[in-house]
Design an enzyme around this catalytic site. Sequence first.
Site, short mmCIF file in Angstrom:
data_model
loop_
_atom_site.label_atom_id
_atom_site.label_comp_id
_atom_site.label_asym_id
_atom_site.label_seq_id
_atom_site.Cartn_x
_atom_site.Cartn_y
_atom_site.Cartn_z
CG PHE A 252 -2.37 -0.66 0.72
CD1 PHE A 252 -2.33 -1.99 0.74
CD2 PHE A 252 -3.55 0.07 0.50
CE1 PHE A 252 -3.54 -2.77 0.28
CE2 PHE A 252 -4.61 -0.57 0.32
CZ PHE A 252 -4.77 -1.79 -0.02
CG LEU A 253 3.97 2.35 1.33
CD1 LEU A 253 5.47 2.01 2.07
CD2 LEU A 253 3.49 3.68 2.01
CB CYS A 263 -14.14 -0.93 0.61
SG CYS A 263 -14.89 -2.59 0.16
#
Length: 434
Positions: A252-253, A263
């Site tokens: 998630f970088l 979501c």
Amino acid sequence: MRVAMIGTGYVGLVSGACFADFGHEVTCIDKDASKIERLRQGVMPIYEPGLDQLVAHNVRDGRLFFATEADEAVREADAVFIAVGTPSRRGDGHADLSYVYGAAEEIADLIDGFTVLVTKSTVPVGTGDEIERIVKRRRPDADVAVVSNPEFLREGAAINDFKRPDRVVVGTEDARAQEVMTALYRPLYLNATPILFTSRRTSELIKYAANGFLAMKITFINEMADLCEAMGADVQQVARGIGLDNRIGSKFLHAGPGYGGSCFPKDTLALVRTAADAGRPVRLVETTVAVNDARKKAMAHKVSEALGGQVEGKRIGILGLTFKPDTDDMRDSPALDIVPALQAAGAKVQAYDPEGMKEAARLLPEVTFLDGPYEAAEDADALVILTEWNAFRALDLDRIKMLMNTPIVVDLRNVYDPEEMREAGFTYASIGRA
Ligand SMILES: NC(=O)c1ccc[n+]([C@@H]2O[C@H](COP(=O)([O-])OP(=O)(O)OC[C@H]3O[C@@H](n4cnc5c(N)ncnc54)[C@H](O)[C@@H]3O)[C@@H](O)[C@H]2O)c1
């Protein structure tokens, strides 16, 4: 175990098929009769890699069924899952719980014998309490345990995520319900998946805290990317440099055009509203929401800059429309901000996406949808990579350059190497790389 799954969308269908594959007998129920009819014919309502085979296999083996009415399946079920949508409520951003409560009422009328009623939908803290009240009000005699079991699967990798999750969270303090939930997830014990039993309210909050944190992590690296551009640094090396620190972690970088999807946008907003109502505002998440919204809007400006500030009358090719690869989900995709902004500035947009064009055609009028990446590049004044589908990772750059009107590429996913692109003769812009 016998399972009834109320709601056969992304989560209901994947969870139902995976539970069937674990050996349980599962009926997936949906009000959408055409969806159920197609599923009975083996046609998947969504694109998710491997799902068609998984469904076909379990239908053939007599463990997976589809129905439009909940009655028999719910009556016979050991566990009834609620997997209906919880979209943002118009106007205030709270989670719209009308589908969840509607399902709870229907289930209450049908349950027979001890039944575990499991909320798989993402719901704000306290929703389980309200479901319990609804059931008790309609059926004071019902022997039911209301449990929270949030789902963490990612679209595009949903089957693997369900079968090999990092953890399973189960919110219940009822011993009988714990037994049923343990039996349902028993195959995961073989892989030593941590199964975390918590209170119901804690479990409900874990889901929002997880999505809030992940959204914040993406937004952090996106801001670092902007800073890299101003400072002449490279965000991919910054991400690697910090991600190798175990306390941070490398996932998630990946800097990009801002998070979208079914979501993060709605869940971060709902978390902000829940926290504000509780008098404990979550300012980091509030800022994340604002920064991400602004970022998606700013991306059209980035394209315009690459075109020298002039978009009017230009033809722009777009590669990828879905919010991420390997899904046909367009919900809150950055494309829904970027494409209309380019059109409003006077551009003609032509686009290709491997799976998302059917849904995109509904949401993005006036876009010309084409058959492949090369078609989308034809006569374009700029080509924008919006979603990092594998099909866009090894394009024939000479062919693209020949097809384009002017060789300008705006790579919002950092798929290509800036040096190589320049050598190939492109004017190339990407994210966070000087
Ligand atoms: N999509 C994801 O990646 C994901 C991941 C984790 C959690 N979640 C959460 O799971 C929930 C479901 O999400 P989704 O993406 O699967 O939604 P979805 O919109 O794809 O599917 C919901 C389905 O429920 C059906 N439905 C609604 N009310 C019903 C009723 N009373 N009886 C039978 N069917 C009914 C709808 O027709 C629809 O097919 C949401 O709360 C979401 O936040 C989603």
